[in-house]
Scaffold this active site. Structure first.
Site, PDB file in Angstrom:
ATOM      1  CG  LEU A   1      -2.790  -3.104   4.615  1.00  0.00           C
ATOM      2  CD1 LEU A   1      -2.333  -3.479   6.016  1.00  0.00           C
ATOM      3  CD2 LEU A   1      -3.891  -2.065   4.668  1.00  0.00           C
ATOM      4  CG  HIS A   2      -0.297   2.111   0.411  1.00  0.00           C
ATOM      5  ND1 HIS A   2      -0.286   3.162   1.305  1.00  0.00           N
ATOM      6  CD2 HIS A   2      -1.481   2.212  -0.257  1.00  0.00           C
ATOM      7  CE1 HIS A   2      -1.384   3.875   1.175  1.00  0.00           C
ATOM      8  NE2 HIS A   2      -2.142   3.320   0.243  1.00  0.00           N
ATOM      9  CD  GLU A   3       6.008   3.252   4.989  1.00  0.00           C
ATOM     10  OE1 GLU A   3       6.241   3.846   6.058  1.00  0.00           O
ATOM     11  OE2 GLU A   3       6.173   2.018   4.844  1.00  0.00           O
TER      12      GLU A   3
ATOM     13  CG  HIS B   1      -2.950   1.369   4.363  1.00  0.00           C
ATOM     14  ND1 HIS B   1      -2.738   1.089   3.033  1.00  0.00           N
ATOM     15  CD2 HIS B   1      -4.222   1.841   4.452  1.00  0.00           C
ATOM     16  CE1 HIS B   1      -3.839   1.375   2.344  1.00  0.00           C
ATOM     17  NE2 HIS B   1      -4.745   1.841   3.176  1.00  0.00           N
TER      18      HIS B   1
ATOM     19  CD  GLN C   1     -16.282   2.934   1.827  1.00  0.00           C
ATOM     20  OE1 GLN C   1     -16.125   2.214   2.806  1.00  0.00           O
ATOM     21  NE2 GLN C   1     -15.302   3.674   1.348  1.00  0.00           N
TER      22      GLN C   1
ATOM     23  CD  GLN D   1     -12.488   7.715   4.499  1.00  0.00           C
ATOM     24  OE1 GLN D   1     -12.939   7.067   3.568  1.00  0.00           O
ATOM     25  NE2 GLN D   1     -11.326   7.429   5.069  1.00  0.00           N
TER      26      GLN D   1
ATOM     27  CG  LEU E   1       2.542   6.212  -0.513  1.00  0.00           C
ATOM     28  CD1 LEU E   1       3.046   5.701   0.832  1.00  0.00           C
ATOM     29  CD2 LEU E   1       2.987   5.271  -1.621  1.00  0.00           C
TER      30      LEU E   1
ATOM     31  CB  SER F   1      -4.935   0.812  -2.818  1.00  0.00           C
ATOM     32  OG  SER F   1      -4.699   0.729  -1.429  1.00  0.00           O
ATOM     33  NE  ARG F   2      -9.859   3.674  -6.685  1.00  0.00           N
ATOM     34  CZ  ARG F   2     -10.520   3.845  -5.551  1.00  0.00           C
ATOM     35  NH1 ARG F   2      -9.979   4.593  -4.599  1.00  0.00           N
ATOM     36  NH2 ARG F   2     -11.700   3.275  -5.340  1.00  0.00           N
TER      37      ARG F   2
END
Length: 330
Positions: free
Chosen positions: A30-32, A34, A61, A154, A185, A187-188
């Protein structure tokens, strides 16, 4: 508020429900972005409602050669972010809990929309995504589910599935959260070296260039509507020293609304320049599409559209997009 960690659907179903349940689905790390989703869910659910965050890295996925094994698992940090953002519970099931009989034989098909753009680059990805979203919607039984607009295709497919298959849940899209330099932002992003990150900024810069071209053309359209393109009017404007404005208005009055081709060209110029950087940006696609089916729009299109881009920098694949609205022709 203390956020409860739940591992099974039985634990989740045993919770007493009073108000509305809002669910934010994540694959963890999680980051900002999320956190923004969770805070928005908290606002929508209200003090009497419940916010549930799911953390599940869905193997369906990930295609061959993709980053399932190296995808970050940071549950302790995720719990802290979820708690600080207002979540009541984090539902972090095992693969066996979600797929008790192994990989499901019956899956959701994303259909033609799922074969475009991301679907072309990642065959089967959207079938796997919709299958797990459907399962998690059944397992969590929310009234509302929130998803980020950064994953625009998505989001569009989830909305289509919910509508086409009569899921009784409201889908809410939340705008993309960006870092100060404009990078969306993700996660990658943590995989990018400092030099790769500088190259990656071309994605958002390209989108902003397309947005700026779109805004300029829409402004000219508005001016054209205010200045009738008649010979007499042009002569009058010219006499007042406004010949340039008259010429612009006359030309744009006959132009197509918003000129999607010009928007694409402005964005592609930035991406072409980035392909010559060190390290280079390897473009996967740049597309300007109708969000109802993710087909490319024509130059006479009016309504909501999405300018989307995907590219690799080093070994990291990134996506981004912005929404645009093309005004009605006068």
């Amino acid at each position: 508020m203390t956020t409860t960690l739940l591992r099974t659907a039985g634990e989740l179903h045993a919770r007493t429900r009073v108000g509305r349940r809002a669910v934010v689905m994540t694959m963890g790390a999680l980051h900002e972005g999320h956190a923004t989703l969770i805070r928005t869910a908290r606002e929508i659910a209200g003090p009497d409602g419940e916010v549930v965050v799911t953390v599940f890295v869905n193997p369906l996925q990930f295609g061959a050669g993709e980053d399932l094994d190296r995808y970050p698992r940071t549950l302790d940090a995720d719990l802290k972010i979820a708690e600080d953002s207002g979540a009541d519970a984090v539902f972090a099931p095992s693969v066996d809990e979600v797929y008790p009989g192994g990989e499901p034989q019956v899956r959701i098909s994303a259909g033609p929309m799922g074969e475009r753009l991301e679907g072309t680059s990642r065959p089967g990805h959207f079938d796997g995504m919709l299958t797990v979203v459907a399962k998690l919607l059944h397992l969590t039984r929310p009234d509302i589910a929130l998803y980020g607009q950064k994953d625009s295709q998505q989001l569009a497919l989830i909305r289509r599935m919910v509508r086409d298959l009569n899921f009784g849940v409201e889908i809410v899209g939340v705008p993309t959260v960006r870092e100060d330099d404009g990078l969306a932002l993700s996660s990658r992003n943590r995989y990018l070296s400092p030099r790769e990150r500088r190259t990656a900024l071309a994605l958002s810069r390209a989108l902003f260039a397309g947005r700026d071209r779109h805004a300029a053309q829409e402004a000219l359209r508005a001016r054209a509507r205010e200045v009738p393109a008649t010979h007499a009017r042009a002569e009058a404007l010219s006499a007042l020293g406004e010949s340039r404005a008259a010429a612009d208005a006359h030309a744009v009055a006959k132009a197509l609304p918003g000129a999607p081709s010009a928007v694409r060209a402005a964005a592609r110029l930035i991406l072409d320049d980035a392909s010559r950087l060190d390290p280079p940006l390897a473009l996967d696609y740049l597309a300007l599409v109708d969000p109802s089916d993710f087909t490319e729009i024509e130059d006479d299109f009016t309504g909501e559209a999405v300018l989307a881009v995907a590219a690799r920098v080093g070994t990291t694949r990134l996506i981004d997009n912005i929404p645009l609205t093309f005004g009605a022709a006068s």
